[in-house]
Design a protein around this motif. Structure first.
Motif, mmCIF file in Angstrom:
data_model
loop_
_atom_site.group_PDB
_atom_site.id
_atom_site.type_symbol
_atom_site.label_atom_id
_atom_site.label_comp_id
_atom_site.label_asym_id
_atom_site.label_seq_id
_atom_site.Cartn_x
_atom_site.Cartn_y
_atom_site.Cartn_z
ATOM 1 N N VAL A 75 -30.503 -24.647 19.251
ATOM 2 C CA VAL A 75 -30.562 -25.247 17.888
ATOM 3 C C VAL A 75 -30.338 -24.408 16.831
ATOM 4 C CG1 VAL A 75 -32.847 -25.986 16.372
ATOM 5 C CG2 VAL A 75 -32.631 -26.646 18.762
ATOM 6 N N ALA A 76 -30.941 -22.917 16.825
ATOM 7 C CA ALA A 76 -30.658 -22.108 15.725
ATOM 8 C C ALA A 76 -29.122 -22.106 15.520
ATOM 9 C CB ALA A 76 -31.286 -20.580 15.837
ATOM 10 N N GLU A 77 -28.361 -21.945 16.458
ATOM 11 C CA GLU A 77 -26.889 -21.764 16.279
ATOM 12 C C GLU A 77 -26.356 -22.992 15.856
ATOM 13 O OE1 GLU A 77 -23.037 -19.583 16.743
ATOM 14 O OE2 GLU A 77 -25.081 -19.213 16.239
ATOM 15 N N ALA A 78 -26.510 -24.147 16.138
ATOM 16 C CA ALA A 78 -26.205 -25.636 15.771
ATOM 17 C C ALA A 78 -26.440 -25.322 14.255
ATOM 18 C CB ALA A 78 -26.781 -26.484 16.382
ATOM 19 N N LEU A 126 -24.042 -22.998 12.320
ATOM 20 C CA LEU A 126 -22.846 -23.575 12.196
ATOM 21 C C LEU A 126 -22.706 -24.646 11.232
ATOM 22 C CD1 LEU A 126 -21.687 -23.388 16.075
ATOM 23 C CD2 LEU A 126 -20.959 -21.709 14.242
ATOM 24 N N ALA A 127 -23.656 -25.545 11.281
ATOM 25 C CA ALA A 127 -23.788 -26.575 10.107
ATOM 26 C C ALA A 127 -23.726 -26.201 8.968
ATOM 27 C CB ALA A 127 -24.849 -27.423 10.481
ATOM 28 N N THR A 128 -24.516 -24.994 8.525
ATOM 29 C CA THR A 128 -24.702 -24.365 7.212
ATOM 30 C C THR A 128 -23.362 -23.778 6.757
ATOM 31 O OG1 THR A 128 -26.921 -23.750 7.503
ATOM 32 C CG2 THR A 128 -25.965 -22.731 5.924
ATOM 33 N N LEU A 129 -22.541 -23.219 7.711
ATOM 34 C CA LEU A 129 -21.189 -22.512 7.507
ATOM 35 C C LEU A 129 -20.257 -23.566 7.097
ATOM 36 C CD1 LEU A 129 -21.062 -19.747 10.096
ATOM 37 C CD2 LEU A 129 -21.323 -19.532 7.728
ATOM 38 N N LYS A 130 -20.258 -24.900 8.022
ATOM 39 C CA LYS A 130 -19.420 -25.936 7.765
ATOM 40 C C LYS A 130 -19.603 -26.486 6.604
ATOM 41 C CE LYS A 130 -18.235 -30.334 10.034
ATOM 42 N NZ LYS A 130 -18.439 -31.258 11.048
ATOM 43 N N GLY A 131 -20.876 -26.811 6.012
ATOM 44 C CA GLY A 131 -21.054 -27.522 4.794
ATOM 45 C C GLY A 131 -20.792 -26.684 3.655
ATOM 46 N N VAL A 187 -35.008 -31.099 13.482
ATOM 47 C CA VAL A 187 -33.558 -30.392 13.705
ATOM 48 C C VAL A 187 -32.447 -31.268 13.303
ATOM 49 C CG1 VAL A 187 -32.196 -29.203 15.465
ATOM 50 C CG2 VAL A 187 -34.817 -28.830 15.389
ATOM 51 N N GLU A 188 -32.245 -32.453 13.706
ATOM 52 C CA GLU A 188 -31.103 -33.328 13.456
ATOM 53 C C GLU A 188 -31.099 -33.483 11.849
ATOM 54 O OE1 GLU A 188 -34.029 -34.119 15.540
ATOM 55 O OE2 GLU A 188 -32.689 -34.062 17.380
ATOM 56 N N GLU A 189 -32.277 -33.712 11.270
ATOM 57 C CA GLU A 189 -32.114 -33.897 9.841
ATOM 58 C C GLU A 189 -31.499 -32.475 8.982
ATOM 59 O OE1 GLU A 189 -32.542 -36.645 7.546
ATOM 60 O OE2 GLU A 189 -32.190 -37.551 9.521
ATOM 61 N N ALA A 191 -27.457 -29.781 6.604
ATOM 62 C CA ALA A 191 -26.598 -28.585 6.223
ATOM 63 C C ALA A 191 -25.177 -28.861 6.089
ATOM 64 C CB ALA A 191 -27.033 -27.641 7.490
ATOM 65 N N GLU A 192 -24.938 -29.807 7.140
ATOM 66 C CA GLU A 192 -23.438 -30.189 7.065
ATOM 67 C C GLU A 192 -22.815 -31.077 5.874
ATOM 68 O OE1 GLU A 192 -23.244 -32.656 10.619
ATOM 69 O OE2 GLU A 192 -22.717 -30.911 11.883
ATOM 70 N N GLN A 193 -24.002 -31.475 5.093
ATOM 71 C CA GLN A 193 -23.575 -32.049 3.877
ATOM 72 C C GLN A 193 -23.740 -31.056 2.701
ATOM 73 O OE1 GLN A 193 -25.403 -36.432 5.358
ATOM 74 N NE2 GLN A 193 -26.338 -35.143 3.740
ATOM 75 N N GLY A 194 -23.844 -29.776 2.998
ATOM 76 C CA GLY A 194 -23.962 -29.035 1.855
ATOM 77 C C GLY A 194 -25.527 -28.488 1.416
#
Length: 358
Positions: free
Chosen positions: A70-73, A76-81, A197-199, A204-207
């Motif tokens: 979960v933490a790694e996901a 990665l989402a934070t970096l992607k966004g 987590v999903e939210e 995070a992916e949305q910035g």
């Protein structure tokens, strides 16, 4: 009931309260320096203590733990966004180099607000002369965290831009003030608390921004209280939180209850931004937030006792000494309170002290 603070050497005690305070280490971060080297002195001084805390944290959310996927996901989402800007990422690269750890561990350390609840108390109040003051306790029970708690002054062109309190290797700010501008703190929002987590990953992916980055970015790039209210209304965040704020003018103070996409106006009946209010009856001269929605019934002793003590002092007598006394009175001062910070944006003054050393 609320007496003056008596200082005895390096340890101060609130008269009538068993509430010690200790000096907090201070550091200057030069924003004109290369981001990779801004935190070198902090890491050099505190490396073994930071390592102890990071080891504990990685034991909770690091590789091999149940929470790591979960933490790694989320990382990665934070970096992607693009949630962290390039300078922030370069600072984390520098921390990783100085700590001799992989940068993913520093990224995870800078997401701990998004994983763990921090129980805090914040108060914004208007004095009789119209000046607005702000103070907070930060409570958290990570082993060793008090030993890496620091007061950081951020400078550019040899001028103070902003200052705040944070934890070495966490390069965001949970508490901050821009002198002659505004102050802000973050409190975990416990109401219905369980990390969705999903939210979190979606936003995070949305910035959406992390709590500590949002505050630091805010005070670095927004000079006034009006500007600050604007970002509180509009900036997407990864997780819900409370933000207690103060400005430089009369009645510039509020508790902002944030959902990920804006103030929590729908569930609060339009009270997502809970401001000081001159026209209410009686005037709302202070706001106090712990970790629960203010429109819900009081659920913890800190909020009940804090409100009671503020009303006992009254607006005619309130000052920073009074705020400090309220924050020094159990249960507002909790067994896990790490520090108290005092902020007076109109005067440009900031003070932070330790409440425990281990």
């Amino acid at each position: 009931m609320f007496k003056a603070i008596l200082c005895l050497g390096l340890v101060c005690v609130a008269a009538g309260q068993n509430a010690p305070e200790y000096p907090m280490p201070e550091y200057v971060i030069d924003l004109d320096e290369a981001p990779e080297h801004r935190w070198d002195q902090v890491i050099s001084d505190l490396k073994p203590k930071i390592s102890n805390v990071m080891t504990w944290l990685m034991g909770m959310i690091g590789p091999g733990t149940d929470l790591y996927p979960v933490a790694e996901a989320l990382r990665l989402a934070t970096l992607k966004g693009g949630s962290w800007d390039l300078n922030f990422l370069r600072e984390m690269d520098g921390v990783a180099r100085a700590m001799n750890v992989t940068v993913d561990k520093v990224h995870l350390a800078n997401l701990f607000y998004e994983f763990g609840p921090l129980a805090c108390t914040g108060i914004v109040a208007q004095m009789a002369n119209g000046s607005v003051i702000h103070a907070r306790n930060q409570d958290f029970n990570i082993p060793g965290l008090p030993q890496i708690t620091i007061w950081v002054i951020f400078m550019k062109n040899k001028q103070i831009v902003y200052q705040g309190t944070t934890f070495a290797s966490y390069i965001g700010l949970p508490t901050a003030m821009r002198p002659f501008g505004w102050s802000v703190e973050a409190n975990t929002r416990f109401t219905g608390w369980a990390p969705n987590v999903e939210e979190n990953i979606k936003h995070a992916e949305q910035g959406g921004m992390t709590v500590g980055y949002f505050i630091r970015w805010g005070v670095e790039n927004h000079a006034t209280y009006a500007d600050a209210i604007g970002i509180m209304k509009n900036q997407e965040l990864i997780s819900p939180a409370y933000y207690t704020m103060a400005g430089t003018q009369a009645w510039q103070g509020a508790v902002v209850t944030r959902d990920r996409d804006g103030p929590a106006d729908k569930e609060s009946g339009g009270q997502g931004i809970w401001s000081l209010n001159a026209t209410s009856n009686p005037p709302a001269w202070f706001r106090l937030e712990t970790n629960f929605d203010h429109w819900e019934p009081i659920q913890d002793g800190r909020r009940y006792e804090g409100n009671k003590h503020m009303n006992e002092i009254g607006q005619a007598a309130i000052n920073m000494t009074g705020l400090y006394a309220v924050l020094s009175t159990p249960p507002v001062l909790a067994t896990d309170t790490i520090y108290t910070a005092e902020m007076f944006p109109a005067a440009g003054t900031y003070r932070a002290v330790m409440r425990r050393l281990s």
